[in-house]
Design an enzyme around this catalytic site. Sequence first.
Site, PDB file in Angstrom:
ATOM      1  N   SER A 137      73.254  43.769  15.862  1.00 45.44           N
ATOM      2  CA  SER A 137      72.859  43.748  14.626  1.00 45.44           C
ATOM      3  C   SER A 137      71.265  43.842  14.890  1.00 45.44           C
ATOM      4  O   SER A 137      70.559  43.050  15.548  1.00 45.44           O
ATOM      5  CB  SER A 137      72.958  42.756  13.822  1.00 45.44           C
ATOM      6  OG  SER A 137      72.278  42.714  12.513  1.00 45.44           O
ATOM      7  N   LYS A 173      74.454  48.153  14.151  1.00 51.44           N
ATOM      8  CA  LYS A 173      74.174  47.683  12.727  1.00 51.44           C
ATOM      9  C   LYS A 173      72.739  47.638  12.480  1.00 51.44           C
ATOM     10  O   LYS A 173      71.974  46.922  12.933  1.00 51.44           O
ATOM     11  CB  LYS A 173      74.849  46.360  12.399  1.00 51.44           C
ATOM     12  CG  LYS A 173      74.591  45.639  11.119  1.00 51.44           C
ATOM     13  CD  LYS A 173      75.439  44.385  10.898  1.00 51.44           C
ATOM     14  CE  LYS A 173      74.852  43.180  10.368  1.00 51.44           C
ATOM     15  NZ  LYS A 173      75.713  41.888  10.245  1.00 51.44           N
ATOM     16  N   LYS A 179      69.828  46.844   9.447  1.00 48.89           N
ATOM     17  CA  LYS A 179      69.487  46.171   8.195  1.00 48.89           C
ATOM     18  C   LYS A 179      68.708  47.016   7.193  1.00 48.89           C
ATOM     19  O   LYS A 179      67.817  47.799   7.768  1.00 48.89           O
ATOM     20  CB  LYS A 179      68.591  44.934   8.569  1.00 48.89           C
ATOM     21  CG  LYS A 179      69.369  43.854   9.109  1.00 48.89           C
ATOM     22  CD  LYS A 179      70.465  43.308   8.405  1.00 48.89           C
ATOM     23  CE  LYS A 179      70.900  41.869   9.248  1.00 48.89           C
ATOM     24  NZ  LYS A 179      72.051  41.111   8.407  1.00 48.89           N
ATOM     25  N   ASP A 227      73.585  46.965   6.708  1.00 47.19           N
ATOM     26  CA  ASP A 227      73.745  45.480   5.946  1.00 47.19           C
ATOM     27  C   ASP A 227      72.578  45.433   5.135  1.00 47.19           C
ATOM     28  O   ASP A 227      71.568  45.405   5.434  1.00 47.19           O
ATOM     29  CB  ASP A 227      74.030  44.509   6.884  1.00 47.19           C
ATOM     30  CG  ASP A 227      74.260  43.164   6.567  1.00 47.19           C
ATOM     31  OD1 ASP A 227      74.296  43.067   5.283  1.00 47.19           O
ATOM     32  OD2 ASP A 227      74.375  42.008   7.241  1.00 47.19           O
ATOM     33  N   GLU A 274      77.853  46.808   4.544  1.00 49.96           N
ATOM     34  CA  GLU A 274      77.913  45.455   4.540  1.00 49.96           C
ATOM     35  C   GLU A 274      76.954  44.862   3.238  1.00 49.96           C
ATOM     36  O   GLU A 274      75.845  44.966   3.279  1.00 49.96           O
ATOM     37  CB  GLU A 274      77.377  44.794   5.498  1.00 49.96           C
ATOM     38  CG  GLU A 274      77.894  43.159   5.802  1.00 49.96           C
ATOM     39  CD  GLU A 274      77.348  42.814   7.092  1.00 49.96           C
ATOM     40  OE1 GLU A 274      77.434  43.354   8.059  1.00 49.96           O
ATOM     41  OE2 GLU A 274      77.370  41.386   7.229  1.00 49.96           O
ATOM     42  N   ASP A 321      80.281  40.093   3.221  1.00 50.84           N
ATOM     43  CA  ASP A 321      79.853  39.029   3.987  1.00 50.84           C
ATOM     44  C   ASP A 321      79.551  37.985   3.201  1.00 50.84           C
ATOM     45  O   ASP A 321      80.526  36.833   2.856  1.00 50.84           O
ATOM     46  CB  ASP A 321      78.509  39.582   4.596  1.00 50.84           C
ATOM     47  CG  ASP A 321      77.855  38.253   5.630  1.00 50.84           C
ATOM     48  OD1 ASP A 321      78.261  37.192   5.620  1.00 50.84           O
ATOM     49  OD2 ASP A 321      76.892  38.609   6.111  1.00 50.84           O
ATOM     50  N   LYS A 372      82.514  34.681   9.037  1.00 49.17           N
ATOM     51  CA  LYS A 372      81.556  33.941   9.842  1.00 49.17           C
ATOM     52  C   LYS A 372      82.162  32.647   9.575  1.00 49.17           C
ATOM     53  O   LYS A 372      82.268  32.095   8.504  1.00 49.17           O
ATOM     54  CB  LYS A 372      80.436  34.074   9.148  1.00 49.17           C
ATOM     55  CG  LYS A 372      79.414  35.126   9.568  1.00 49.17           C
ATOM     56  CD  LYS A 372      77.891  35.330   8.892  1.00 49.17           C
ATOM     57  CE  LYS A 372      77.190  36.562   8.972  1.00 49.17           C
ATOM     58  NZ  LYS A 372      75.971  36.658   8.306  1.00 49.17           N
ATOM     59  N   GLY A 386      77.500  37.127  12.686  1.00 42.28           N
ATOM     60  CA  GLY A 386      76.765  36.165  13.542  1.00 42.28           C
ATOM     61  C   GLY A 386      75.460  35.702  12.794  1.00 42.28           C
ATOM     62  O   GLY A 386      75.364  36.201  11.644  1.00 42.28           O
TER      63      GLY A 386
HETATM   64  O1  OSB Z   1      74.082  39.201   7.137  1.00 34.22           O
HETATM   65  O2  OSB Z   1      75.009  39.439   9.009  1.00 34.22           O
HETATM   66  C1  OSB Z   1      74.171  39.182   8.457  1.00 34.22           C
HETATM   67  C2  OSB Z   1      71.633  37.383  10.810  1.00 34.22           C
HETATM   68  C3  OSB Z   1      71.093  36.417   9.999  1.00 34.22           C
HETATM   69  C4  OSB Z   1      71.741  36.145   8.820  1.00 34.22           C
HETATM   70  C5  OSB Z   1      72.724  36.996   8.316  1.00 34.22           C
HETATM   71  C6  OSB Z   1      73.020  38.156   9.154  1.00 34.22           C
HETATM   72  C7  OSB Z   1      72.446  38.210  10.314  1.00 34.22           C
HETATM   73  C8  OSB Z   1      72.917  39.281  11.435  1.00 34.22           C
HETATM   74  C9  OSB Z   1      72.445  39.087  12.727  1.00 34.22           C
HETATM   75  O3  OSB Z   1      72.973  40.393  10.883  1.00 34.22           O
HETATM   76  C10 OSB Z   1      73.779  38.661  13.271  1.00 34.22           C
HETATM   77  C11 OSB Z   1      73.673  38.027  14.676  1.00 34.22           C
HETATM   78  O4  OSB Z   1      73.141  38.796  15.699  1.00 34.22           O
HETATM   79  O5  OSB Z   1      73.842  36.756  15.212  1.00 34.22           O
HETATM   80 MG    MG Z   2      75.602  40.347   6.727  1.00 33.93          MG
END
Ligand code: OSB
Ligand code: MG
Length: 376
Positions: free
Chosen positions: A143, A169, A171, A196, A221, A246, A270, A298
């Site tokens: 991500s 992934k 953002k 996401d 997402e 999520d 999660k 994560g």
């Molecule tokens: O939305 O999945 C998420 C990180 C922090 C808070 C929310 C998210 C995320 C990530 C990174 O997308 C996940 C990771 O690499 O641990």
């Molecule tokens: Mg997410």
Amino acid sequence: MKELHILLPIKQIRLHKLTMRLKEPFMTSFGTVQDKDFFITEAIDDKGNHGFGESVAFSSPWYTEETVQTSLHVMEDFLIPILMENEISHPDQVSELFYPVKRNNMAKAAVEGAIWDLYAKNNQISLSQALGGTKKEIDVGISIGIQPTVKDLIQKIERFLEEGYKRIKLKIKPGLDMEVLREVRKQFPFTPIMADANSAYTLKDIDHLQELDDLDLLMIEQPLAHDDIVDHATLQSALKTPICLDESINSMEDARKAIELGSCRIINIKIGRVGGLTEAKKIHDLCQRHGIQVWCGGMLEAGVGRAHNIALTTLPQFVLPGDTAGSSRYWEKDIIKPEVRVEDGIIHVSKGPGIGYDIDEQVMKDFTEWTRVYDF
Ligand code: OSB
Ligand code: MG
């Protein structure tokens, strides 16, 4: 399978407050994380087994309502006292005992996680085995936070693909979405890509979000509100791109309702968000029965949380690569020995007892601000 022993009485719980700095800031639609404050929970039994969990709430409530401070309050003033007053023989009972405490799922998961690890260690099996996991290796993606420029983003993607990560992934947020995604898709026509939004859009953006359908994304997402499953159903019926939820899924009941409404085709599980491994497993089983694909999300975890994610991902319905990247993607030094390593987008699951990684006492000490001890 050999017969499992009950959990031995818990003798002590320790809360270790840690501060670690990510190699680089991680930016999402609503928040940026670099300095990570969190707790390592440690549960100790009569035989001297030590089980470890990790809290995943951030310092501010941009992702869900929980924070580092609320986790501490809830663990110390409610959850740990509940464990002191009750005897448990299996970690599945922890979530039942915590039921009178509403939500605060990340606090619950942090405490429950230490007890799952303790249980597996007392039975000399891996946490994966204790959960009923079967996979010997798991596929992982990466991500990537919002980058200053598209050029930076493309360089990052190139590097992570060279390292072997199985899907990318990105953002996105309003204003930093379609143009970026189109450029990335042009540069990487065959790469599995997803986006996401961390709840940054509303149904007013439906025409805009339909542009996603030309980009051949694996999924989008959490496009809409963090607490919504109704508008997501409307959006899913207007999109070819699968929606993955999520933030909206905080329990098996949430998942049941989302599936019934058609709010998503994929769920990101999660452990922290859903209140622990027992609830995570329930959501997994429900999705398996309904043919909903799942993957493990994560929360920028340190090694203990990362190890829990790996164990969970060994369950069979985790059919899509998760966000559990290697330790070195986040940290100069992780708190576990060995660190989590990713080779060709794969993590080989440790067969060792419990989480399968040892705490690196020295590194842990370096990052620990304080420790509180609760004697049972
Ligand atoms: O939305 O999945 C998420 C990180 C922090 C808070 C929310 C998210 C995320 C990530 C990174 O997308 C996940 C990771 O690499 O641990
Ligand atoms: Mg997410």
